[in-house]
Design a protein around this motif. Structure first.
Motif, PDB file in Angstrom:
ATOM      1  N   VAL A 181      -7.769   8.503   1.288  1.00  0.00           N
ATOM      2  CA  VAL A 181      -6.939   8.282   2.468  1.00  0.00           C
ATOM      3  C   VAL A 181      -7.417   9.227   3.558  1.00  0.00           C
ATOM      4  O   VAL A 181      -7.614  10.413   3.302  1.00  0.00           O
ATOM      5  CB  VAL A 181      -5.439   8.530   2.173  1.00  0.00           C
ATOM      6  N   ARG A 182      -7.605   8.666   4.779  1.00  0.00           N
ATOM      7  CA  ARG A 182      -7.943   9.524   5.912  1.00  0.00           C
ATOM      8  C   ARG A 182      -6.738   9.574   6.836  1.00  0.00           C
ATOM      9  O   ARG A 182      -6.182   8.527   7.221  1.00  0.00           O
ATOM     10  CB  ARG A 182      -9.167   8.996   6.668  1.00  0.00           C
ATOM     11  N   GLY A 187      -0.845  13.266  10.764  1.00  0.00           N
ATOM     12  CA  GLY A 187      -0.445  12.918   9.406  1.00  0.00           C
ATOM     13  C   GLY A 187      -0.276  11.432   9.173  1.00  0.00           C
ATOM     14  O   GLY A 187       0.248  11.023   8.116  1.00  0.00           O
ATOM     15  N   LEU A 188      -0.711  10.585  10.117  1.00  0.00           N
ATOM     16  CA  LEU A 188      -0.627   9.137   9.943  1.00  0.00           C
ATOM     17  C   LEU A 188      -1.882   8.629   9.228  1.00  0.00           C
ATOM     18  O   LEU A 188      -2.978   9.174   9.399  1.00  0.00           O
ATOM     19  CB  LEU A 188      -0.479   8.448  11.295  1.00  0.00           C
ATOM     20  N   ILE A 189      -1.714   7.570   8.454  1.00  0.00           N
ATOM     21  CA  ILE A 189      -2.837   7.022   7.687  1.00  0.00           C
ATOM     22  C   ILE A 189      -3.745   6.235   8.616  1.00  0.00           C
ATOM     23  O   ILE A 189      -3.345   5.213   9.196  1.00  0.00           O
ATOM     24  CB  ILE A 189      -2.334   6.127   6.538  1.00  0.00           C
ATOM     25  N   ASP A 190      -4.972   6.702   8.758  1.00  0.00           N
ATOM     26  CA  ASP A 190      -5.974   6.040   9.590  1.00  0.00           C
ATOM     27  C   ASP A 190      -6.782   5.044   8.758  1.00  0.00           C
ATOM     28  O   ASP A 190      -7.246   4.023   9.280  1.00  0.00           O
ATOM     29  CB  ASP A 190      -6.883   7.086  10.220  1.00  0.00           C
ATOM     30  N   TYR A 191      -6.964   5.365   7.465  1.00  0.00           N
ATOM     31  CA  TYR A 191      -7.680   4.467   6.551  1.00  0.00           C
ATOM     32  C   TYR A 191      -7.249   4.786   5.131  1.00  0.00           C
ATOM     33  O   TYR A 191      -7.030   5.950   4.786  1.00  0.00           O
ATOM     34  CB  TYR A 191      -9.205   4.628   6.675  1.00  0.00           C
ATOM     35  N   ALA A 196      -6.547   3.513  -3.242  1.00  0.00           N
ATOM     36  CA  ALA A 196      -5.454   4.316  -2.697  1.00  0.00           C
ATOM     37  C   ALA A 196      -4.260   3.430  -2.354  1.00  0.00           C
ATOM     38  O   ALA A 196      -3.104   3.787  -2.601  1.00  0.00           O
ATOM     39  CB  ALA A 196      -5.928   5.067  -1.461  1.00  0.00           C
ATOM     40  N   VAL A 197      -4.527   2.248  -1.785  1.00  0.00           N
ATOM     41  CA  VAL A 197      -3.439   1.311  -1.476  1.00  0.00           C
ATOM     42  C   VAL A 197      -2.711   0.895  -2.748  1.00  0.00           C
ATOM     43  O   VAL A 197      -1.474   0.850  -2.800  1.00  0.00           O
ATOM     44  CB  VAL A 197      -3.991   0.079  -0.730  1.00  0.00           C
ATOM     45  N   SER A 198      -3.469   0.618  -3.806  1.00  0.00           N
ATOM     46  CA  SER A 198      -2.850   0.229  -5.077  1.00  0.00           C
ATOM     47  C   SER A 198      -1.976   1.345  -5.632  1.00  0.00           C
ATOM     48  O   SER A 198      -0.882   1.086  -6.149  1.00  0.00           O
ATOM     49  CB  SER A 198      -3.944  -0.124  -6.098  1.00  0.00           C
ATOM     50  N   ALA A 199      -2.444   2.595  -5.519  1.00  0.00           N
ATOM     51  CA  ALA A 199      -1.645   3.725  -6.008  1.00  0.00           C
ATOM     52  C   ALA A 199      -0.334   3.840  -5.237  1.00  0.00           C
ATOM     53  O   ALA A 199       0.729   4.079  -5.816  1.00  0.00           O
ATOM     54  CB  ALA A 199      -2.441   5.020  -5.898  1.00  0.00           C
ATOM     55  N   LEU A 200      -0.386   3.647  -3.914  1.00  0.00           N
ATOM     56  CA  LEU A 200       0.835   3.713  -3.106  1.00  0.00           C
ATOM     57  C   LEU A 200       1.757   2.525  -3.402  1.00  0.00           C
ATOM     58  O   LEU A 200       2.988   2.662  -3.344  1.00  0.00           O
ATOM     59  CB  LEU A 200       0.480   3.755  -1.618  1.00  0.00           C
ATOM     60  N   ARG A 201       1.196   1.382  -3.717  1.00  0.00           N
ATOM     61  CA  ARG A 201       2.018   0.234  -4.103  1.00  0.00           C
ATOM     62  C   ARG A 201       2.765   0.532  -5.403  1.00  0.00           C
ATOM     63  O   ARG A 201       3.952   0.196  -5.525  1.00  0.00           O
ATOM     64  CB  ARG A 201       1.138  -1.006  -4.275  1.00  0.00           C
ATOM     65  N   ASN A 210      -1.852   1.229   6.679  1.00  0.00           N
ATOM     66  CA  ASN A 210      -2.501   1.824   7.859  1.00  0.00           C
ATOM     67  C   ASN A 210      -1.476   2.048   8.967  1.00  0.00           C
ATOM     68  O   ASN A 210      -0.690   1.160   9.308  1.00  0.00           O
ATOM     69  CB  ASN A 210      -3.615   0.909   8.363  1.00  0.00           C
ATOM     70  N   GLY A 211      -1.499   3.239   9.521  1.00  0.00           N
ATOM     71  CA  GLY A 211      -0.567   3.604  10.573  1.00  0.00           C
ATOM     72  C   GLY A 211       0.725   4.215  10.063  1.00  0.00           C
ATOM     73  O   GLY A 211       1.523   4.738  10.858  1.00  0.00           O
ATOM     74  N   ALA A 212       0.957   4.159   8.732  1.00  0.00           N
ATOM     75  CA  ALA A 212       2.180   4.721   8.164  1.00  0.00           C
ATOM     76  C   ALA A 212       2.039   6.226   7.983  1.00  0.00           C
ATOM     77  O   ALA A 212       0.930   6.782   7.980  1.00  0.00           O
ATOM     78  CB  ALA A 212       2.499   4.053   6.826  1.00  0.00           C
ATOM     79  N   ASP A 213       3.167   6.879   7.824  1.00  0.00           N
ATOM     80  CA  ASP A 213       3.203   8.323   7.603  1.00  0.00           C
ATOM     81  C   ASP A 213       3.158   8.576   6.095  1.00  0.00           C
ATOM     82  O   ASP A 213       4.089   8.217   5.371  1.00  0.00           O
ATOM     83  CB  ASP A 213       4.481   8.905   8.207  1.00  0.00           C
TER      84      ASP A 213
END
Length: 509
Positions: A181-182, A187-191, A196-201, A210-213
């Protein structure tokens, strides 16, 4: 093959410079994975006045390969001298402190990055990319390469490795392939990479990533009442180079933050994260099993001691001396086995620190066997750590031999005459157990000697009476351990018992 430490010893670098390079190499797997390229570390070395003038003053000291793509170098290249062209670029990079990317290499791209510490280049990091076998660039590849360039720029500024950074966060330390995650400076998610998306899911976040805090995503999913480590806010916002772990309703994430800076100003952060839920579940299972096994050993020890106590009570009610002695012997043997289980109940493995068992067994055996004479004991050498089954067998053998030495060797020991030196080491009743452990190929053996200065064997007798139960137990157990035992007379008096046993091989999982 020379190690990095060997190579650094040939340089004029200070201790602080050497430590800086060790830290860089300790954390550069992240760089090579993000860059999809091999990395080599070149050191300027000092040459003797009598050295061959053709020798290069540069030494290739370390090499890393990416786990995210094809390797550039398939063979070991550490110690390989540079070509004249590469030596020229290394010299220029170290002298100017500026990153150089030669453009005349065809399908090969190399980037020469000065490794700067305290404002001074101390080495050169070279990135090697085979453009012909380069991964087709998509969103992940483009973002990884951008992040890698930010990190290489930090290396050239002396901002990476980061002071006070924690590389690991225990078992399950995240790597580039686990999730990237970048973050922006806010502190907002740029990428966020697909992993990483699967882990957050799995953490429970179903909205756009993207764009979330990131801090809000994680903290809003924490179970109420969960204690949060003080490092969590700083890691989630990328403000500190630390690592932490999040536990949210059965989902465990490990996170590591790497602040990204430019000219000393924080411009964002790299977050590596990994779903370690399955690892933690297995660890909990192992801890539960370990606790269960320790409890079993504890109960076995208690039961054995209870049976031994009952046998002692029963023996006191008997009038037949032989029967009373037989029950006392059985109780003593049970107590010896209980010692092994007591040690197992206090550890996390099925291995026994046998030196501790042997010392306790010696004291207990002498106290039981010696009724008229005070016998000193001594343990020399070391048995080391033994498998539980071997430890039980060996404890029984030692107990029988020491009991036999005390009971028969000092049975008729006369009291010292009036005025005699009672502190004399030579005259004092003594039993010494010596253990020597060694490996012969893949087989571990232990050679044990039990020596006493008692009455000794009768003249012309090669060993004790083998018809007794104690000696039958000893020979059976030593045979089971694929060993051998011998008796001989000690000088000036006493008995020496030597036996060798072969330990069972144990596999380490």
């Amino acid at each position: 093959m020379p190690t990095l430490r060997d190579a650094l010893s040939r340089t004029a670098l200070s201790a602080a410079d050497v430590d800086w390079l060790h830290r860089l190499v300790g954390d550069w797997q992240m760089l090579t994975d993000l860059a999809f390229a091999d990395l080599t570390l070149w050191l300027p070395v000092q040459l003797d006045d009598e050295a061959d003038p053709q020798l290069s003053p540069w030494f290739l000291a370390a090499h890393a390969r990416p786990s995210t793509g094809p390797n550039f170098y398939h063979d070991d290249v550490i110690g390989r001298p540079p070509t004249p062209a590469r030596e020229r670029w290394l010299d220029e990079t170290l002298t100017t402190g500026v990153t150089i990317t030669p453009d005349e290499l065809g399908y090969v791209r190399e980037q020469y990055v000065p490794v700067v510490r305290a404002g001074r280049p101390v080495a050169v990091l070279v990135r090697h990319t085979d453009l012909h076998n380069m991964r087709q660039q998509g969103g992940l590849e483009v973002n990884y390469l951008q992040i890698s360039q930010q990190l290489f720029a930090m290396v050239a500024e002396g901002a990476f490795p980061i002071e006070g950074a924690a590389i690991g966060v225990g078992r399950g330390t995240p790597r580039v392939g686990d999730g990237v995650v970048r973050l922006t400076a806010d502190g907002l998610i740029d990428y966020a990479s697909p992993n990483a998306v699967s882990a957050l899911r799995r953490l429970g976040h179903t909205d756009q990533v993207n764009g979330a805090d990131l801090s809000e995503i994680v903290t809003s999913r924490l179970v109420q009442g969960t204690s949060v480590d003080e490092t969590v806010p700083l890691v989630l916002t990328g403000r500190a180079p630390w690592g932490t772990e999040i536990d949210s309703g059965g989902t465990n994430l490990t996170l590591r933050a790497v602040p990204l800076t430019r000219a000393g100003r924080r411009v964002g952060a790299l977050i590596l994260l990994r779903d370690v839920s399955e690892i933690r579940r297995r660890e909990r299972e192992l801890l539960s099993k370990d606790a269960t096994i320790r409890e079993i050993h504890h109960r076995v020890k208690n039961n054995l001691q209870t049976v031994a106590a009952l046998l002692r009570l029963q023996s006191r009610r008997l009038t037949d001396p032989a029967a009373r002695e037989a029950l006392a012997e059985a109780g003593r043997r049970l107590s010896t086995v209980a010692l092994v289980h007591d040690t197992l109940s206090q550890g996390l493995t099925e291995q026994v620190d046998f030196d501790e068992v042997a010392a306790r067994m010696l004291r207990a055996t002498v106290e039981v066997a010696s009724t008229r004479t005070v016998v000193a004991t001594e343990l020399t050498g070391s048995f080391g750590s033994l498998p539980a089954e071997d430890a039980t067998h060996l404890a029984m053998v030692l107990a029988e031999l020491v009991h036999n030495a005390v009971e028969h060797g000092f049975e008729e020991q006369p009291e010292p005459a009036p005025g005699a030196d009672r502190s004399s080491e030579q005259a004092a009743p003594r039993v010494v157990v010596d253990a020597r452990r060694h490996r012969d190929g893949g087989q571990e053996t232990i050679e044990v000697t039990v020596t006493d200065n008692g009455a000794g064997l009768p003249e012309g007798v090669a060993g004790p009476d083998r018809s007794g139960l104690g000696m039958q137990i000893v020979e059976a157990l030593i045979s089971d351990l694929r060993g051998a035992i011998t008796w001989e007379a000690a000088k000036p008096h006493g008995t020496v018992v030597r036996f060798t046993v072969r330990l069972r091989s144990t596999s380490v999982g």
